[in-house]
Design a protein around this motif. Sequence first.
Motif, PDB file in Angstrom:
ATOM      1  N   PHE A  93      52.934 -76.973  25.439  1.00  0.00           N
ATOM      2  CA  PHE A  93      51.975 -77.728  24.640  1.00  0.00           C
ATOM      3  C   PHE A  93      50.812 -78.239  25.492  1.00  0.00           C
ATOM      4  O   PHE A  93      49.677 -78.321  25.012  1.00  0.00           O
ATOM      5  CB  PHE A  93      52.672 -78.879  23.917  1.00  0.00           C
ATOM      6  CG  PHE A  93      53.332 -78.452  22.640  1.00  0.00           C
ATOM      7  CD1 PHE A  93      52.657 -78.517  21.430  1.00  0.00           C
ATOM      8  CD2 PHE A  93      54.621 -77.946  22.642  1.00  0.00           C
ATOM      9  CE1 PHE A  93      53.245 -78.096  20.246  1.00  0.00           C
ATOM     10  CE2 PHE A  93      55.229 -77.520  21.468  1.00  0.00           C
ATOM     11  CZ  PHE A  93      54.543 -77.596  20.266  1.00  0.00           C
ATOM     12  N   LEU A  94      51.083 -78.558  26.739  1.00  0.00           N
ATOM     13  CA  LEU A  94      50.000 -78.979  27.620  1.00  0.00           C
ATOM     14  C   LEU A  94      49.031 -77.820  27.863  1.00  0.00           C
ATOM     15  O   LEU A  94      47.809 -78.002  27.852  1.00  0.00           O
ATOM     16  CB  LEU A  94      50.568 -79.492  28.945  1.00  0.00           C
ATOM     17  CG  LEU A  94      51.345 -80.808  28.861  1.00  0.00           C
ATOM     18  CD1 LEU A  94      52.041 -81.099  30.185  1.00  0.00           C
ATOM     19  CD2 LEU A  94      50.430 -81.964  28.476  1.00  0.00           C
ATOM     20  N   LYS A  95      49.574 -76.629  28.057  1.00  0.00           N
ATOM     21  CA  LYS A  95      48.718 -75.454  28.240  1.00  0.00           C
ATOM     22  C   LYS A  95      47.949 -75.130  26.965  1.00  0.00           C
ATOM     23  O   LYS A  95      46.843 -74.588  27.017  1.00  0.00           O
ATOM     24  CB  LYS A  95      49.568 -74.250  28.657  1.00  0.00           C
ATOM     25  CG  LYS A  95      50.121 -74.336  30.069  1.00  0.00           C
ATOM     26  CD  LYS A  95      51.029 -73.155  30.374  1.00  0.00           C
ATOM     27  CE  LYS A  95      51.634 -73.257  31.764  1.00  0.00           C
ATOM     28  NZ  LYS A  95      52.587 -72.138  32.037  1.00  0.00           N
ATOM     29  N   ALA A  96      48.546 -75.458  25.817  1.00  0.00           N
ATOM     30  CA  ALA A  96      47.902 -75.169  24.529  1.00  0.00           C
ATOM     31  C   ALA A  96      46.832 -76.197  24.175  1.00  0.00           C
ATOM     32  O   ALA A  96      46.123 -76.029  23.183  1.00  0.00           O
ATOM     33  CB  ALA A  96      48.946 -75.115  23.419  1.00  0.00           C
ATOM     34  N   GLY A  97      46.730 -77.263  24.970  1.00  0.00           N
ATOM     35  CA  GLY A  97      45.662 -78.223  24.731  1.00  0.00           C
ATOM     36  C   GLY A  97      46.073 -79.667  24.555  1.00  0.00           C
ATOM     37  O   GLY A  97      45.215 -80.552  24.473  1.00  0.00           O
ATOM     38  N   ALA A  98      47.383 -79.948  24.473  1.00  0.00           N
ATOM     39  CA  ALA A  98      47.819 -81.341  24.343  1.00  0.00           C
ATOM     40  C   ALA A  98      47.479 -82.106  25.616  1.00  0.00           C
ATOM     41  O   ALA A  98      47.472 -81.549  26.710  1.00  0.00           O
ATOM     42  CB  ALA A  98      49.319 -81.405  24.078  1.00  0.00           C
ATOM     43  N   LYS A  99      47.205 -83.397  25.466  1.00  0.00           N
ATOM     44  CA  LYS A  99      46.840 -84.231  26.611  1.00  0.00           C
ATOM     45  C   LYS A  99      48.047 -84.941  27.224  1.00  0.00           C
ATOM     46  O   LYS A  99      47.949 -85.517  28.307  1.00  0.00           O
ATOM     47  CB  LYS A  99      45.806 -85.276  26.188  1.00  0.00           C
ATOM     48  CG  LYS A  99      44.474 -84.693  25.758  1.00  0.00           C
ATOM     49  CD  LYS A  99      43.783 -83.969  26.894  1.00  0.00           C
ATOM     50  CE  LYS A  99      42.405 -83.474  26.476  1.00  0.00           C
ATOM     51  NZ  LYS A  99      41.736 -82.723  27.572  1.00  0.00           N
ATOM     52  N   GLY A 100      49.176 -84.909  26.510  1.00  0.00           N
ATOM     53  CA  GLY A 100      50.350 -85.572  27.048  1.00  0.00           C
ATOM     54  C   GLY A 100      51.588 -85.246  26.237  1.00  0.00           C
ATOM     55  O   GLY A 100      51.494 -84.744  25.107  1.00  0.00           O
TER      56      GLY A 100
END
Length: 211
Positions: A93-100
Motif C-alpha cells: 500500500f505504501l508503494k501504491a501511494g498510501a502515506k502510512g
Amino acid sequence: MRNFLLIDDHEIVRAGIASVLSELFKPSNIYEASDEATAIQRLKERPYDLIIMDVYIPGTDSFGLMEYIRAQYPEFRVLIFSMSAENIYASRFLKAGAKGFVSKNSGLAELKKAIDLVLNNRRYISSDLAEHLASGLNDKNSTSPFEKLSGKEFEITMMLISGKTTTEISRQLGISTSTTGTHKARIFTKLGVKNLLELVEMGNAFNLRKQ
C-alpha cells in the motif's frame, strides 16, 4: 476546515476514528463509506485532507481502490488503518501511494502520531514495520513470497484467494480472460504453487485475509 473520509465496513471503528478526529481538529467535516461504491461516490463529491481506510472491506478491492485514488486524486493523502498483516500489506500500500500504515492493535497515541505526520506530508510506519523492512534488506529469506509479485499480480492473487473466478476478475479489472489467465499462470510460477488450493493455503500461512 479540514475534510476527512473514513473507509471501513465496521461502524464502531468509523465512530471511534471520527471521535479522535473531532477531538484533534475543531471544527472539521467527517464523511464515511462502508464499501467501495460509496467510497468512490464520496471521493467525487469534495477534496479531502486525509483518507483513512482499512485493507479488508468485504466486497471491496481495497488495493485497486488505493490505486484508483492515487491515479484520480493524487493530492489526497491516505492512511491505512487495519488489522491485516502489516508485514504483508504495508509495503504494497505504501508503494501504491498510501502515506502510512497503522495497525488497529496500536494505541491511540500512535494513531494520533500517524495522523499528524501524514497531514504534514510525511510518511508514517511503525517501529516493528521499519525493523521488518530493514531486515528484509539484509535477509532475502525473511520476506514474504508475495513480495515477488507485481502490483497487478498481487491484486489478482487476492481476488483468487477470495474465491473470484477468472471471468469475475476479468470483468472487475476490465481485461480479457486470457490476460487474467496469463497473470494467474505467472502467479503460480512465482509462488511455486500448482493449484488454487495451494495458493489459498499459502495465503493463510502468511495471514492474507479473504476479501
